[in-house]
Structure formats: structure tokens, C-alpha cells
Design an enzyme around this catalytic site. Sequence first.
Site, mmCIF file in Angstrom:
data_model
loop_
_atom_site.group_PDB
_atom_site.id
_atom_site.type_symbol
_atom_site.label_atom_id
_atom_site.label_comp_id
_atom_site.label_asym_id
_atom_site.label_seq_id
_atom_site.Cartn_x
_atom_site.Cartn_y
_atom_site.Cartn_z
ATOM 1 N N LYS A 22 0.833 -1.203 0.000
ATOM 2 C CA LYS A 22 0.000 0.000 0.000
ATOM 3 C C LYS A 22 0.872 1.260 0.000
ATOM 4 O O LYS A 22 0.647 2.177 -0.788
ATOM 5 C CB LYS A 22 -0.919 -0.042 1.240
ATOM 6 C CG LYS A 22 -1.915 1.087 1.323
ATOM 7 C CD LYS A 22 -3.137 0.688 2.139
ATOM 8 C CE LYS A 22 -2.905 0.731 3.639
ATOM 9 N NZ LYS A 22 -2.774 2.092 4.165
ATOM 10 N N ARG A 27 3.036 5.930 -3.264
ATOM 11 C CA ARG A 27 4.221 6.707 -3.652
ATOM 12 C C ARG A 27 4.513 6.582 -5.145
ATOM 13 O O ARG A 27 5.014 7.521 -5.773
ATOM 14 C CB ARG A 27 5.429 6.262 -2.824
ATOM 15 C CG ARG A 27 5.338 6.753 -1.357
ATOM 16 C CD ARG A 27 6.170 5.890 -0.437
ATOM 17 N NE ARG A 27 6.278 6.401 0.917
ATOM 18 C CZ ARG A 27 5.356 6.249 1.877
ATOM 19 N NH1 ARG A 27 4.217 5.604 1.612
ATOM 20 N NH2 ARG A 27 5.555 6.722 3.093
ATOM 21 N N ARG A 124 -8.477 12.351 12.548
ATOM 22 C CA ARG A 124 -7.042 12.057 12.710
ATOM 23 C C ARG A 124 -6.194 13.327 12.664
ATOM 24 O O ARG A 124 -6.499 14.267 11.933
ATOM 25 C CB ARG A 124 -6.607 11.040 11.639
ATOM 26 C CG ARG A 124 -7.356 9.717 11.837
ATOM 27 C CD ARG A 124 -6.945 8.676 10.836
ATOM 28 N NE ARG A 124 -5.552 8.299 10.985
ATOM 29 C CZ ARG A 124 -4.912 7.502 10.132
ATOM 30 N NH1 ARG A 124 -5.538 7.013 9.080
ATOM 31 N NH2 ARG A 124 -3.649 7.195 10.340
ATOM 32 N N SER A 172 7.202 9.212 12.139
ATOM 33 C CA SER A 172 6.092 9.039 11.198
ATOM 34 C C SER A 172 6.595 9.155 9.769
ATOM 35 O O SER A 172 7.091 10.209 9.358
ATOM 36 C CB SER A 172 5.009 10.095 11.439
ATOM 37 O OG SER A 172 4.133 10.140 10.335
ATOM 38 N N GLN A 174 4.741 9.177 7.257
ATOM 39 C CA GLN A 174 3.841 10.050 6.502
ATOM 40 C C GLN A 174 4.279 11.504 6.631
ATOM 41 O O GLN A 174 4.293 12.246 5.644
ATOM 42 C CB GLN A 174 2.403 9.857 6.993
ATOM 43 C CG GLN A 174 1.900 8.447 6.697
ATOM 44 C CD GLN A 174 0.471 8.214 7.141
ATOM 45 O OE1 GLN A 174 -0.109 9.025 7.846
ATOM 46 N NE2 GLN A 174 -0.085 7.084 6.752
ATOM 47 N N ASP A 321 1.772 -1.189 11.922
ATOM 48 C CA ASP A 321 0.460 -1.641 11.423
ATOM 49 C C ASP A 321 0.174 -3.107 11.777
ATOM 50 O O ASP A 321 -0.934 -3.595 11.527
ATOM 51 C CB ASP A 321 0.388 -1.463 9.901
ATOM 52 C CG ASP A 321 0.401 0.015 9.513
ATOM 53 O OD1 ASP A 321 0.017 0.865 10.352
ATOM 54 O OD2 ASP A 321 0.801 0.323 8.374
ATOM 55 N N LYS A 348 -4.692 5.831 14.569
ATOM 56 C CA LYS A 348 -4.750 5.165 13.258
ATOM 57 C C LYS A 348 -6.197 5.195 12.760
ATOM 58 O O LYS A 348 -6.994 5.994 13.239
ATOM 59 C CB LYS A 348 -4.209 3.735 13.385
ATOM 60 C CG LYS A 348 -2.722 3.681 13.688
ATOM 61 C CD LYS A 348 -1.901 4.241 12.549
ATOM 62 C CE LYS A 348 -0.436 4.339 12.878
ATOM 63 N NZ LYS A 348 0.321 5.065 11.865
ATOM 64 N N ARG A 394 -7.538 -3.559 9.399
ATOM 65 C CA ARG A 394 -6.593 -4.463 10.084
ATOM 66 C C ARG A 394 -7.235 -5.125 11.308
ATOM 67 O O ARG A 394 -6.852 -6.229 11.694
ATOM 68 C CB ARG A 394 -5.306 -3.722 10.446
ATOM 69 C CG ARG A 394 -4.636 -3.133 9.208
ATOM 70 C CD ARG A 394 -3.164 -2.887 9.374
ATOM 71 N NE ARG A 394 -2.682 -1.988 8.335
ATOM 72 C CZ ARG A 394 -2.366 -2.352 7.096
ATOM 73 N NH1 ARG A 394 -2.456 -3.612 6.715
ATOM 74 N NH2 ARG A 394 -1.944 -1.465 6.206
#
Length: 433
Positions: A22, A27, A124, A172, A174, A321, A348, A394
Site C-alpha cells: 500500500k 508513492r 485524525r 512518522s 507520513q 500496522d 490510526k 486491520r
Amino acid sequence: MNKTIAKVKNGIHGTIVIPGDKSVSHRSLMISALCDGQTVHVKNFLRSADCLSTLEAIRALGVTVKENEDNSLDITGVGLQGLQEPQTIVDAGDSGTLLRLMMGLLAAQPFLTTFTGDAALHKRPMGRVIKPLEMMGAKIVGRKDNTLLPITILPNEKKNFHGITYEMPVASAQVKSAILLAALTAGVEVKIIEPVPSRNHTECMMRAFGINVETNGNEVVFHPAERLQGPKTIEVPGDISSAAFWLVAGSIIPNSSIVLKNVGVNPSRTGILDVLRDMGADIVETNRYESGGEAIADIHVKSAKLHGTAFGKDIMPRLIDEIPIIAVAALFAEGETKITGAEELRVKETDRLHAIAEEFNKLAPAITELEDGLIIKGGLPLKNSEAFSYDDHRIAMALAIAGAAGEGVEISHPECVNISYPEFYDTLSNVQI
Ligand code: S3P
């Protein structure tokens, strides 16, 4: 409708080709889009809800993406200055990766972008990305004092941007990637210091596109480039976060032997292998090779007797994750497992520490929720029960494996697996004799 998962009778067997990663799929779209008129062929793109949201967002920015039958894409880049203003609001759906990385990608553009997303994404924290981007020169407006969706990035000029040295309060990938993408499009140098190194797919892919990104321990230094020269082909490795469900299922369901093909084993993602091996798992990697700076291997897993373990913040970014499925391994292990330093799980797709404690305890009263982790008592008998996915992919998949290895489970809101692994339930049926 609920999903009924039955207890597996005779182990799981066969070969599973793991769908595309993912993180790398997101990306591949964003970075290929910036090539100078060149078409990049992306093999094994993950056609899940999150990555398809990114595909739509990239098209909305004026990039041509051809979708092929074999899950590959052909992305024709528009150059570092070629993105166009989206004609409507960009919907990030459930995807924190799409939103945070694109905020970086679009921070230094001469046009306006407004983002929305689903209800979960609206809760978030986005201030962690907005803050460093503003330090670089971006102008961003968001709800609740620039911390929440909806978010608008105002038109800007490259000349308003400058390099920064940024010490990240949380590890992180991200946030790190958003800064790197902003630096790439603004043409400035940045240095990022992380408390613990997070996944490095952005750095690997940028290097494959000829960008000079240096890594030294916890520090990443980005040097600007005039233009992007892409490879002809990007091969997206199988997602180790999806393989994780089979690594645990194969370990805890007796008489299992399974081969996972094409798994990404980038060391910044393989914490799950370290923890499972530490718990006594029988996991062997073969056929290892590299593509686009990413390590890929086949993994053979057989049933094993697991025992409890303890781990904390230093390994956390390498398995962030995988906590829901590691919690399942711990339920079936002998003794106690203690997980600490995992407070990031509270922000998350849902508060995963809370969801795990609430829902797994319906199968066996084994879990104590800590402020920053979980204590899991292994070896208690499980019962069949209904459990809620919290609309978190998940959590749904971890519950399915707990049920398959235990006494079955009835999952409510099961369809959220489409976020990262649409064929998950079919694969679970196919690996049983
Ligand atoms: C991701 C980074 C991680 C991870 C997420 C994907 C990425 O988030 O949990 O599923 O692709 O960069 P953080 O970087 O916010 O920890």
C-alpha cells in the site's frame, strides 16, 4: 451483513501471492507524476480502496494514468511544475497516507486544493504535517486551529519556500514523506531528524528517480533536483502488512505450511518477522532480490509453538500496522506478551489499542489495555462470538485469523478489508483443504 469465519480444521496450505504494498503503491503514483513527460510502468499496483483514491486524486491534478488488466499502471509524468489545479474537492477517503503525502506534494503549488475524507479521517491529527510545511513556507487552513479536515492549501510560489531542519516529535513516515515531497516540488534542501527511523519507501523511490537523499541513522537529508528521471518500470513488492496475517495464521493454526510469494522485506518494515521469530515462529526467507531499492523475498511459514514476548517503542515504527495481528499471535502463545510504546495506535484508522482490547476480549478475556500498549495473556480457551471491526481493515482481518485459529467469529462491518486487501476473505477460504 456480518462475515462468518469458521474454525480451520486441517491447517492452511499452499502458496499465496501477496498483493502490492500500500505504501509503495501510493508513492509510485505521486512520484511518477512528477517525471518530465516520461511514462513509468508500475507493476503489481495495489487496487485497494485507499490506493484507488490516490489514483483518482492524481488524475484530478491533470496526470494521465492508464490502468491495465494485469494490475499495472502507466503513469505519464507532467514534470515538477506541471500539476494542475483540481476542479473539485479532493476526497482522501479513509487514507491518512494519501492526505498527508499529498499535502506535501501540493504545499508549493500555484493553485488551491481543498481536501476532505471519510468520518474516521476527519478525526485524525493533521497538525503534525501542517506545522513543518508551514515552517517551510506553506499556507494551509484547516478546522480546529489547522489540525483537522477539511483542509485547504492556498496557492503559493516556490520563492516563498525555504529549507528547514526539522526534529520530528513522533516517528512518522507520513510526516517525513510530506516534508520530502514539499522539498522536491519547492526545490529546497531539508534535514529531518526522527526519534526512531520510520519506513523509508519515499527515500528509496526518490533515489530510484535520481534524487540525492542521504540517510544517516535517524537523519534524512534531501538535496533539490531540477527534474525527475524515472526508471522505466517500478515493481511494487507484496505488502508485508498483508503477509502478516498469513505469517501469524500459518504459525498458530496447527498442521499449516504456507509459502508467501513476493513479500517486501525492506528492513524498515520487518519488525513482525523479528517479533514472531522471537516468539518461536518457523519462518524462512528464500529467493531474495532487490528492485527499485526495495528488498523482496518469498517466505515459508510452518506451524510452531509460540511463547509470549515483550517489545516497545524502538521497534514500533517497523511493525506499527501489525500490532492487531501480533496481538492474535500473543493470544495463542504460551505466557504473557507485553507491548508498550504503541500510543500512535490510538490515532490510526481507529483507536486500535481500544478496538483490540474491546473486541478480542469477546473471544477470550485475555487483554488489558494500557495507555501506550497492551498486556495479552496467552493460552486461554477462545469462544465463538460476534465482534465489531470498528470499520478498520486491520482489526477485521486480525479478528478473522483469531476466529479461524480459535472457534470461529462473526465479524460485523467486515467489508473494510477493501481498504488494503480486497481478496483477503477469498484467500482465507482458498488456503483451507
Ligand atoms: C504509512 C506510514 C505509517 C503507517 C501507515 C502507512 C506510510 O503511518 O501506519 O499505514 O505509507 O507512510 P505513520 O507514518 O503516520 O506512522
